[in-house]
Design an enzyme around this catalytic site. Structure first.
Site, mmCIF file in Angstrom:
data_model
loop_
_atom_site.group_PDB
_atom_site.id
_atom_site.type_symbol
_atom_site.label_atom_id
_atom_site.label_comp_id
_atom_site.label_asym_id
_atom_site.label_seq_id
_atom_site.Cartn_x
_atom_site.Cartn_y
_atom_site.Cartn_z
ATOM 1 C CG ASN A 60 -2.055 1.332 1.435
ATOM 2 O OD1 ASN A 60 -1.893 2.245 0.322
ATOM 3 N ND2 ASN A 60 -2.393 0.878 2.968
ATOM 4 C CE LYS B 208 -0.255 2.872 4.876
ATOM 5 N NZ LYS B 208 -0.147 3.689 6.418
ATOM 6 C CG HIS C 137 -5.788 1.984 5.152
ATOM 7 N ND1 HIS C 137 -5.232 2.525 6.071
ATOM 8 C CD2 HIS C 137 -4.883 1.498 5.054
ATOM 9 C CE1 HIS C 137 -4.317 3.039 6.015
ATOM 10 N NE2 HIS C 137 -3.469 1.752 5.499
ATOM 11 C CD GLU D 16 -2.902 5.840 6.915
ATOM 12 O OE1 GLU D 16 -2.930 5.726 5.803
ATOM 13 O OE2 GLU D 16 -2.209 5.119 6.911
ATOM 14 C CD GLU E 235 -4.006 -2.380 7.133
ATOM 15 O OE1 GLU E 235 -2.230 -2.961 6.591
ATOM 16 O OE2 GLU E 235 -3.988 -1.770 7.061
ATOM 17 N N GLY F 18 2.701 1.706 11.024
ATOM 18 C CA GLY F 18 3.572 3.019 10.720
ATOM 19 C C GLY F 18 4.273 3.329 12.247
ATOM 20 C CB SER G 103 5.242 -2.213 12.620
ATOM 21 O OG SER G 103 4.278 -0.858 12.060
HETATM 22 P P1 PGA Z 1 2.575 0.645 7.874
HETATM 23 O O1 PGA Z 1 0.844 0.516 7.039
HETATM 24 O O2 PGA Z 1 3.006 -0.648 7.270
HETATM 25 O O3 PGA Z 1 3.431 1.358 7.644
HETATM 26 O O4 PGA Z 1 2.511 -0.085 9.178
HETATM 27 C C1 PGA Z 1 0.569 -0.570 6.862
HETATM 28 C C2 PGA Z 1 -0.843 0.092 6.279
HETATM 29 O O5 PGA Z 1 -1.541 1.441 6.478
HETATM 30 O O6 PGA Z 1 -1.520 -0.209 5.164
#
Ligand code: PGA
Length: 247
Positions: A10, A12, A93, A95, A162, A168, A207
């Site tokens: 992803n 983003k 997601h 976000e 998630e 992150g 992560s």
């Molecule tokens: P990350 O993000 O691997 O940077 O923690 C995962 C995600 O939000 O899909």
């Protein structure tokens, strides 16, 4: 039942046309692991060029609108994504749930719209740190899944667990917590879809990196990963694909 693993990146809001070389490197490197499904969910603006650059490799979107077409400024429909060369999309997601105030019912509608067009879906669920700390993570995520899961089973659906506090941050739940959540989600999928619920892949996201991927993939009902930061470079992402192939 051991399912074929899916490792999806992803990106983003990262990436320019000058980064298409990484997409090519990831697509080419992934060919070394034919037992694993690999995909990259890119910013919408890069989908068409990426899909042309790596024919046969799965390019995905990060969101889709629930309507077929219409007066929805700034949005993209499932048919438009397919037309650009995408074969899947992320929906729900955190976000977007948090930053764009998307509700479970809207996410469900998005997932149904995508699947009905033949676009694969990675449906995300996950709890906040506050919920985890009060011991209600499993019941909260179960309720989120129940309310955002499409009516009726459709092939092409995957779910991604998630935990928001792991995204992150470099923090990852313990394997026992991942196992508990994935088993709970598997049970909800079976309750919704019967035996077909056993074939829905449940990815872990938050992560994931080369150093923890093998341990995460060893957990029951972890059928792949949704990878953010570590999907931007082939040198970080391909070892995760390798760990999925070795699991
Ligand atoms: P990350 O993000 O691997 O940077 O923690 C995962 C995600 O939000 O899909």
């Amino acid at each position: 039942m051991a399912l074929r693993k899916l490792v999806a990146g992803n990106w983003k809001m990262h990436g320019l046309s000058s980064d298409l070389g990484e997409v090519r490197a990831i697509a080419e490197g992934s060919r070394r692991y034919p037992t694993v499904d690999v995909a990259l969910c890119l910013p919408a603006i890069l989908i068409e060029r990426a899909a042309r650059a790596v024919p046969g490799f799965a390019i995905g979107a990060q969101d889709v609108h629930e309507a077929e077409q219409g007066a929805y400024t700034g949005c993209t429909s499932a048919r438009q994504l397919l037309d650009a060369g995408a074969s899947l999309t992320i929906v729900g997601h955190s976000e977007r749930r948090e930053g764009q105030y998307e509700s479970n019912s809207q996410i469900k509608a998005k997932a149904e719209a995508a699947l009905s067009c033949g676009l694969g879906v990675i449906l995300c669920v996950g709890e906040s740190l506050a919920v985890r700390e009060t011991g209600r993570a499993v019941s909260t995520v179960e309720a989120q899944l129940d309310a955002s899961l499409p009516d009726g089973f459709a092939e092409g659906l995957s779910v991604a667990y998630e935990p928001i506090w792991a995204i992150g941050t470099g923090k990852v739940p313990g394997v026992d917590d991942i196992a508990e959540m994935h088993a709970a989600l598997r049970a909800r999928l079976e309750a919704a879809y019967g035996d077909a619920g056993q074939s829905v892949r449940i990815l872990y996201g938050g992560s994931v990196k080369a150093s923890n991927a093998a341990e995460i993939f060893s957990v029951a009902h972890v059928d792949g990963a949704l990878v953010g930061g570590a999907s931007l470079k082939a040198s970080d992402f391909l070892p995760i694909v390798a760990a999925a192939a070795a699991s």
